[in-house]
Design a protein around this motif. Structure first.
Motif, short mmCIF file in Angstrom:
data_model
loop_
_atom_site.label_atom_id
_atom_site.label_comp_id
_atom_site.label_asym_id
_atom_site.label_seq_id
_atom_site.Cartn_x
_atom_site.Cartn_y
_atom_site.Cartn_z
N VAL A 1 41.86 -0.37 -27.76
CA VAL A 1 40.44 -0.01 -27.82
C VAL A 1 40.33 1.42 -28.32
O VAL A 1 40.99 2.32 -27.78
CB VAL A 1 39.77 -0.10 -26.42
N VAL A 2 39.48 1.64 -29.33
CA VAL A 2 39.18 2.99 -29.79
C VAL A 2 37.72 3.29 -29.48
O VAL A 2 36.82 2.59 -29.94
CB VAL A 2 39.44 3.16 -31.30
N ILE A 3 37.50 4.31 -28.67
CA ILE A 3 36.15 4.77 -28.32
C ILE A 3 35.83 5.96 -29.22
O ILE A 3 36.58 6.93 -29.26
CB ILE A 3 36.07 5.18 -26.84
N VAL A 4 34.72 5.89 -29.93
CA VAL A 4 34.32 6.96 -30.83
C VAL A 4 33.22 7.78 -30.16
O VAL A 4 32.09 7.30 -30.00
CB VAL A 4 33.83 6.40 -32.19
N GLY A 5 33.55 8.99 -29.74
CA GLY A 5 32.57 9.86 -29.10
C GLY A 5 33.00 10.25 -27.70
O GLY A 5 33.25 9.39 -26.85
N GLY A 6 33.09 11.57 -27.46
CA GLY A 6 33.54 12.08 -26.18
C GLY A 6 32.44 12.70 -25.36
O GLY A 6 32.68 13.67 -24.63
N GLY A 7 31.24 12.15 -25.43
CA GLY A 7 30.17 12.58 -24.54
C GLY A 7 30.21 11.79 -23.25
O GLY A 7 31.20 11.12 -22.92
N ILE A 8 29.12 11.84 -22.51
CA ILE A 8 29.10 11.20 -21.19
C ILE A 8 29.24 9.69 -21.29
O ILE A 8 29.88 9.06 -20.43
CB ILE A 8 27.82 11.59 -20.40
N ILE A 9 28.69 9.06 -22.32
CA ILE A 9 28.79 7.61 -22.45
C ILE A 9 30.23 7.20 -22.76
O ILE A 9 30.80 6.32 -22.12
CB ILE A 9 27.84 7.08 -23.53
N GLY A 10 30.85 7.85 -23.76
CA GLY A 10 32.23 7.54 -24.08
C GLY A 10 33.17 7.81 -22.93
O GLY A 10 34.10 7.04 -22.66
N VAL B 1 36.52 -1.45 -31.49
CA VAL B 1 35.93 -0.12 -31.61
C VAL B 1 34.66 -0.10 -30.78
O VAL B 1 33.86 -1.04 -30.82
CB VAL B 1 35.61 0.24 -33.07
N ILE B 2 34.49 0.96 -30.01
CA ILE B 2 33.26 1.15 -29.23
C ILE B 2 32.59 2.42 -29.72
O ILE B 2 33.15 3.51 -29.58
CB ILE B 2 33.54 1.23 -27.72
N VAL C 1 30.43 -8.09 -36.95
CA VAL C 1 31.77 -7.49 -36.88
C VAL C 1 32.31 -7.71 -35.48
O VAL C 1 31.86 -7.07 -34.52
CB VAL C 1 31.74 -5.99 -37.23
N HIS C 2 33.27 -8.60 -35.37
CA HIS C 2 33.83 -8.97 -34.06
C HIS C 2 34.48 -7.77 -33.39
O HIS C 2 35.25 -7.02 -34.00
CB HIS C 2 34.87 -10.07 -34.25
N ARG C 3 34.12 -7.57 -32.11
CA ARG C 3 34.67 -6.51 -31.27
C ARG C 3 34.29 -5.11 -31.71
O ARG C 3 34.97 -4.14 -31.35
CB ARG C 3 36.19 -6.63 -31.16
N PHE C 4 33.19 -4.98 -32.45
CA PHE C 4 32.57 -3.66 -32.65
C PHE C 4 31.46 -3.56 -31.62
O PHE C 4 30.39 -4.16 -31.75
CB PHE C 4 32.01 -3.48 -34.06
N LEU C 5 31.73 -2.82 -30.53
CA LEU C 5 30.77 -2.64 -29.45
C LEU C 5 30.08 -1.30 -29.61
O LEU C 5 30.59 -0.39 -30.28
CB LEU C 5 31.47 -2.71 -28.09
N TYR C 6 28.92 -1.15 -29.01
CA TYR C 6 28.17 0.11 -29.15
C TYR C 6 27.37 0.39 -27.88
O TYR C 6 26.93 -0.53 -27.16
CB TYR C 6 27.23 0.06 -30.36
N ALA C 7 27.21 1.66 -27.59
CA ALA C 7 26.37 2.14 -26.49
C ALA C 7 25.83 3.48 -26.95
O ALA C 7 26.52 4.50 -26.90
CB ALA C 7 27.16 2.26 -25.20
N THR C 8 24.60 3.49 -27.42
CA THR C 8 24.06 4.68 -28.06
C THR C 8 22.53 4.60 -28.07
O THR C 8 21.94 3.67 -27.53
CB THR C 8 24.62 4.81 -29.49
N GLY C 9 21.88 5.59 -28.68
CA GLY C 9 20.43 5.57 -28.83
C GLY C 9 19.66 5.72 -27.53
O GLY C 9 18.57 5.16 -27.39
#
Length: 413
Positions: free
Chosen positions: A26-35, A218-219, A344-352
């Motif tokens: 798993v690759v998480i893109v973004g090192g803020g509070i959500i990541g 990827v998240i 895109v399979h397994r492209f997850l997101y938590a943003t906005g």
């Protein structure tokens, strides 16, 4: 416990680059509070091969704001439940994952200027109470007793919840990441993502200046930069950056009383304690144009002083020592984007999150963990799928509604 005074996080010099691993589950893109929350929840669940990539340093973006509000006062059941779940986690943060985040449960106080606003909040409080939130509508005199700066003649009522408050986001990011690393996750800072390889709707690799990471998941938790990260994989994430600013008074004489996190609904002007002897001031400037500007400007203080003068005249002329600007990651309906890309399979997101990312982070970490593992989550986040803006939704029940029939509505504030 003595609270830390808010300060501008400031730039940090880049250390020598550390090569990225050749492969990660798993690759998480973004090192803020959500990541950070997602990294912790995945690692805690025993997921191996978790790699978080941050283009700068942890909490360098929106999460670096000095103080973050935590609350469950929202107008719809979905966001109320996310807020409640997160509040439970913030209160237990000292034990799990184990860090002091300076949580102050001083309450939230929404100021209501007319009968229309009062009726709106009465409806919201009824929904909140049904879900276990101890909010209530109070009169002007009681509101002024909670916040002595208020002019009771300037409002018709207020909405108050004593269990809300605020904490220190950067301390929370650090706490989550340290706990994630202890459980086997890896973190690479000053490591931007430059490309995402896909083929036939399947992820292949994430490219960075320090190497290529082959991965099947990827998240995206890149905050205001999520739209461009999504575009690398061919995923549309309608996130727009918008500058938001705060001002800090520094020490006041006499020191301010302990007050709730106080917001004027009509103008969005707000203020609360900063440390033991100062105040933090803020407002959404309606004149602000979208963009990535993060310079502090005092121009927004003029409409702030005008707005706060109608509710708390004593603060209209309060001195401002310095300030800070950050970015909101806004969506068309001011609700978060949480889900998995349709194409895109397994492209997850938590943003906005439109200003609510910090307060919702613990629950979002759970939701993404369960989505990745195929577990039953504590609520159906289907209505928050990005596809709601192009006519597509996740598999979330009837016409994209949650399992309880609710849909996200525009946030109150």
């Amino acid at each position: 416990m003595e609270r830390r005074t808010a300060t501008d996080p400031g730039p940090h010099p880049a250390p020598d680059p550390v090569p990225v691993p050749d492969r990660a589950d798993v690759v998480i893109v973004g090192g803020g509070i959500i990541g950070a929350s997602i990294a912790f929840h995945l690692a805690e669940a025993g997921v191996g091969g978790v790699l978080l990539l941050e283009r700068d340093r942890p909490a360098a973006g929106s999460s670096g704001k000095p103080i973050g509000g935590v609350r469950a006062q929202f107008s719809d059941p979905l966001n109320i439940r996310i807020g409640l779940r997160s509040l439970e986690a913030w209160r237990a943060f000292g034990t799990r994952p184990g860090a002091d985040i300076g949580l102050a449960s001083v309450g939230y106080l929404f100021l209501l200027g007319d009968d229309t606003e009062r009726a709106l909040f009465e409806d919201s409080v009824a929904v909140q109470n049904a879900l276990g939130v101890p909010s209530r509508i109070i009169g002007p005199a009681e509101a002024a007793a909670l916040c002595p700066y208020l002019d009771p003649d300037g409002i018709v009522a207020a909405a108050h919840c004593p269990t809300d408050g605020y904490a220190l986001p950067e301390a929370a990011v650090t706490g989550y990441l340290r706990a994630a690393v202890r459980r086997g996750a890896a973190v690479r800072t000053h490591c931007p993502v430059t490309a995402i390889d896909t083929r036939g709707g399947t992820l292949g690799a994430v490219r960075t200046p320090h190497g290529t990471v082959h991965t099947g998941t990827v998240i995206c938790c890149a905050g205001a930069w999520s739209q461009e990260v999504g575009a690398m994989a061919g995923v549309r994430l309608p996130v727009t950056p918008l500058r938001r600013q705060i001002a800090l008074t520094g020490p006041l004489d006499p020191p301010p009383p302990r007050i709730p996190f106080t917001l004027d609904h009509a103008s969005t002007a707000y203020f609360h304690n900063d440390g033991a002897d100062g105040l933090l001031l803020g407002m959404s400037d309606p004149r602000q144009e979208p963009g990535f500007a993060r310079d502090f400007s005092r121009e927004w203080l003029e409409p702030f002083r005008e707005a706060v003068g109608r509710r708390a005249p004593a603060l209209a002329g309060v001195p401002v020592r310095h300030g800070w600007a950050g970015l909101y990651e806004t969506t068309p309906d001011n609700n978060a984007l949480i889900g998995e890309a349709a194409d895109v399979h397994r492209f997850l997101y938590a943003t906005g999150f439109s200003g609510h990312g910090f307060l919702q982070a613990p629950a979002v970490g759970e939701l993404i963990r369960d989505l990745y593992l195929g577990r039953e989550p504590f609520l159906d986040a289907g209505p928050l799928a990005a596809g709601r803006f192009d006519g597509r939704t996740a598999d979330a029940g009837e016409e994209g509604a949650g399992h309880d029939g609710t849909r996200p509505e525009a946030h109150i504030i």
